[in-house]
Enzyme design. Structure first.
Site, short mmCIF file in Angstrom:
data_model
loop_
_atom_site.label_atom_id
_atom_site.label_comp_id
_atom_site.label_asym_id
_atom_site.label_seq_id
_atom_site.Cartn_x
_atom_site.Cartn_y
_atom_site.Cartn_z
N LYS A 50 2.95 0.33 8.47
CA LYS A 50 4.06 -0.31 7.74
C LYS A 50 5.39 0.35 8.14
O LYS A 50 6.37 -0.33 8.45
CB LYS A 50 3.83 -0.16 6.22
N THR A 67 9.55 2.44 0.03
CA THR A 67 9.92 2.43 1.45
C THR A 67 10.12 0.98 1.85
O THR A 67 9.16 0.20 1.84
CB THR A 67 8.81 3.04 2.31
N LYS A 104 14.23 7.95 6.42
CA LYS A 104 12.78 7.88 6.20
C LYS A 104 12.07 7.28 7.43
O LYS A 104 11.08 7.82 7.92
CB LYS A 104 12.50 7.04 4.95
P1 NAD Z 1 0.58 0.91 -4.66
O1 NAD Z 1 0.17 -0.41 -4.12
O2 NAD Z 1 -0.48 1.88 -5.08
O3 NAD Z 1 1.58 0.71 -5.91
C1 NAD Z 1 2.51 -0.33 -5.99
C2 NAD Z 1 2.51 -0.80 -7.44
O4 NAD Z 1 3.51 -1.81 -7.61
C3 NAD Z 1 1.17 -1.44 -7.85
O5 NAD Z 1 0.67 -0.79 -9.02
C4 NAD Z 1 1.55 -2.90 -8.14
O6 NAD Z 1 0.78 -3.48 -9.18
C5 NAD Z 1 3.00 -2.77 -8.52
N1 NAD Z 1 3.76 -4.01 -8.37
C6 NAD Z 1 3.74 -4.90 -7.34
N2 NAD Z 1 4.59 -5.92 -7.59
C7 NAD Z 1 5.18 -5.65 -8.78
C8 NAD Z 1 6.14 -6.33 -9.57
N3 NAD Z 1 6.70 -7.47 -9.17
N4 NAD Z 1 6.49 -5.77 -10.75
C9 NAD Z 1 5.95 -4.60 -11.17
N5 NAD Z 1 5.01 -3.93 -10.47
C10 NAD Z 1 4.64 -4.45 -9.29
O7 NAD Z 1 1.52 1.56 -3.53
P2 NAD Z 1 1.97 3.11 -3.40
O8 NAD Z 1 1.05 3.81 -2.48
O9 NAD Z 1 2.24 3.65 -4.75
O10 NAD Z 1 3.35 2.92 -2.61
C11 NAD Z 1 4.54 2.51 -3.25
C12 NAD Z 1 5.70 2.68 -2.28
O11 NAD Z 1 5.75 4.04 -1.87
C13 NAD Z 1 5.56 1.85 -1.00
O12 NAD Z 1 6.82 1.34 -0.67
C14 NAD Z 1 5.05 2.86 0.02
O13 NAD Z 1 5.40 2.53 1.35
C15 NAD Z 1 5.76 4.12 -0.44
N6 NAD Z 1 5.10 5.38 -0.05
C16 NAD Z 1 3.77 5.56 -0.22
C17 NAD Z 1 3.17 6.76 0.15
C18 NAD Z 1 1.69 7.00 -0.04
O14 NAD Z 1 1.16 7.99 0.50
N7 NAD Z 1 0.96 6.15 -0.78
C19 NAD Z 1 3.95 7.79 0.69
C20 NAD Z 1 5.32 7.60 0.83
C21 NAD Z 1 5.90 6.39 0.45
#
Ligand code: NAD
Length: 290
Positions: A244, A94, A169
Site C-alpha cells: 500500500k 497513511t 511517511k
Molecule cells: P484496520 O483495518 O485494522 O483499522 C481500520 C479501522 O477503520 C477498522 O476498525 C474499520 O472498521 C474502521 N473504519 C473503516 N471505515 C470506517 C468509517 N467510515 N468510519 C469509522 N470507522 C471506519 O487498519 P490499521 O492496521 O489500524 O491501519 C489504519 C491506518 O494506519 C492505515 O492507514 C494504515 O496504512 C496505517 N498504518 C498501519 C500500520 C500497521 O502496522 N498496521 C502501521 C503504520 C500505519
C-alpha cells in the site's frame, strides 16, 4: 483533560485511543465494526453509533482509517460542520499526499485547523504508545496537536505544511522497502558465496553496508536481534501494508516528476510477492523469493 473524538479503532487506532484514555483524556470513540467498539469500551472510551455524535463538542478529532477515500468521505460528510470549528482535526491514517491536502483545505474553508500526522511503528508501538508521528500543517496547528500526539508516541516531528507528514511517511517507507530487498538479496548472495550469515551480519552491521533493515530487522532467522524472521515471519509489518505504502509512493513520485528506479522495482517485487498470497506475511519474508 480534553474531549477527543477518535474515529477508526482497528489494529492501530484501538491501542492509540486506549493511550489517550490513559493520559487522562475523555475519548469519544466510533468505528463501523462492533468488535472494535467493544474493545474501545473495555479500554475506557465512551462509544457512539455515528461519527456525527462522537464529534459533538470535541476539542480535537483523531482518525486512524484505512485509506484516502474513506478519510475524505468521513471528514467531508460527518466531521466538518458537525465538530465545533474550535476542534483541531488530526488524521493519522497513511493516505496519499493529494487527498491529505484536499481534506485539510476543505477543513480550512470551513474554519478548522487540520494536520496530517501519519505514524511510523506498527501495532506493538500503537499499543505501547511509542509511535513516531510526522506532522504536516501550520506551526500553530502543530503546537496544538503535539501534546495530544505525544500521549500516543515517543516522537512528534513537524515535517512542514499540509501534506508534508504524508510525504515524509511515504519517502521513508519507499526507502525501507528498497533497503529490505537489498538486505535480503545480499544475505542470499552471502550464503551462496559460503559465508556464515551471523559472521557476515557481525561484519556488515559495523561496516558501510549497515542499515535498519539489517541491524534492527534482520530478515534471516537466528541472525541479529529477534525479529519476525524468528517467528515464521508472522507479526511485524504486513507485506500488504508495505505494498500500500509503495503504491502511494509511486503515485507521489509520478505527480512530483521524481525518478525512483529502486523504489519502483521494490513496488514491483512487493506486488508480485503479495499476489502470490503472502500479503499477511511480514514484509521481510520476501527473502524467501531471493
Ligand atoms: P484496520 O483495518 O485494522 O483499522 C481500520 C479501522 O477503520 C477498522 O476498525 C474499520 O472498521 C474502521 N473504519 C473503516 N471505515 C470506517 C468509517 N467510515 N468510519 C469509522 N470507522 C471506519 O487498519 P490499521 O492496521 O489500524 O491501519 C489504519 C491506518 O494506519 C492505515 O492507514 C494504515 O496504512 C496505517 N498504518 C498501519 C500500520 C500497521 O502496522 N498496521 C502501521 C503504520 C500505519
Amino acid at each position: 483533560m480534553s474531549k477527543i473524538a477518535f474515529i477508526g479503532l482497528g489494529n492501530m487506532g484501538g491501542g492509540m485511543a486506549a493511550n489517550l484514555v490513559k493520559a487522562g483524556h475523555d475519548v469519544h470513540a466510533f468505528d463501523l465494526a462492533e468488535a472494535a467498539l467493544a474493545r474501545a469500551k473495555e479500554n475506557g472510551c465512551t462509544t457512539y453509533t455515528s461519527v456525527k455524535e462522537a464529534v459533538q463538542g470535541a476539542d480535537a478529532v483523531v482518525s486512524m482509517l484505512p485509506n484516502g477515500a474513506i478519510v475524505k468521505a468521513v471528514y467531508s460528510a460527518d466531521v466538518i460542520g458537525h465538530a465545533p470549528t474550535s476542534a483541531l482535526l488530526l488524521d493519522c491514517s497513511t493516505i496519499d499526499v493529494a487527498t491529505a491536502r484536499e481534506v485539510a483545505a476543505l477543513a480550512a474553508d470551513a474554519g478548522y485547523a487540520m494536520v496530517d500526522a501519519p505514524v511510523s511503528g506498527g501495532i506493538a508501538a500503537a499499543n505501547g504508545g511509542t509511535l513516531t508521528f510526522m506532522v504536516g500543517g501550520s506551526a500553530d496547528a502543530f503546537a496544538r496537536g503535539e501534546p495530544i500526539l505525544a500521549a500516543m508516541g515517543k516522537a512528534v516531528i513537524h515535517a512542514g505544511d499540509s501534506g508534508a507528514g504524508q510525504a515524509a511517511k511515504i519517502c521513508n517507507n519507499m526507502l525501507l522497502g528498497a533497503s529490505m530487498i537489498a538486505t535480503c538479496e545480499t544475505f542470499a548472495m552471502a550464503e551462496k558465496l559460503g559465508l556464515d550469515l551471523q559472521t557476515f551480519f557481525d561484519i556488515s552491521s559495523k561496516a558501510s553496508g549497515q542499515c535498519w533493515s539489517m541491524t534492527s530487522y534482520c530478515p534471516v532467522p537466528g541472525v541479529g536481534p529477534t525479529t519476525p524472521a524468528d517467528n515464521g515471519y508472522q507479526g511485524g509489518f504486513a507485506t500488504a501494508l508495505m505494498l500500500k505504502d509503495l503504491k502511494l509512493a509511486m503515485e507521489a513520485a509520478k505527480s512530483a516528476g521524481a525518478d525512483v528506479p529502486m523504489g519502483s522495482r521494490a513496488a514491483e517485487l512487493y506486488a508480485a510477492f503479495d499476489a502470490a498470497g503472502n500479503g499477511g506475511m511480514d514484509f521481510s519474508a520476501i527473502i524467501k523469493t531471493l
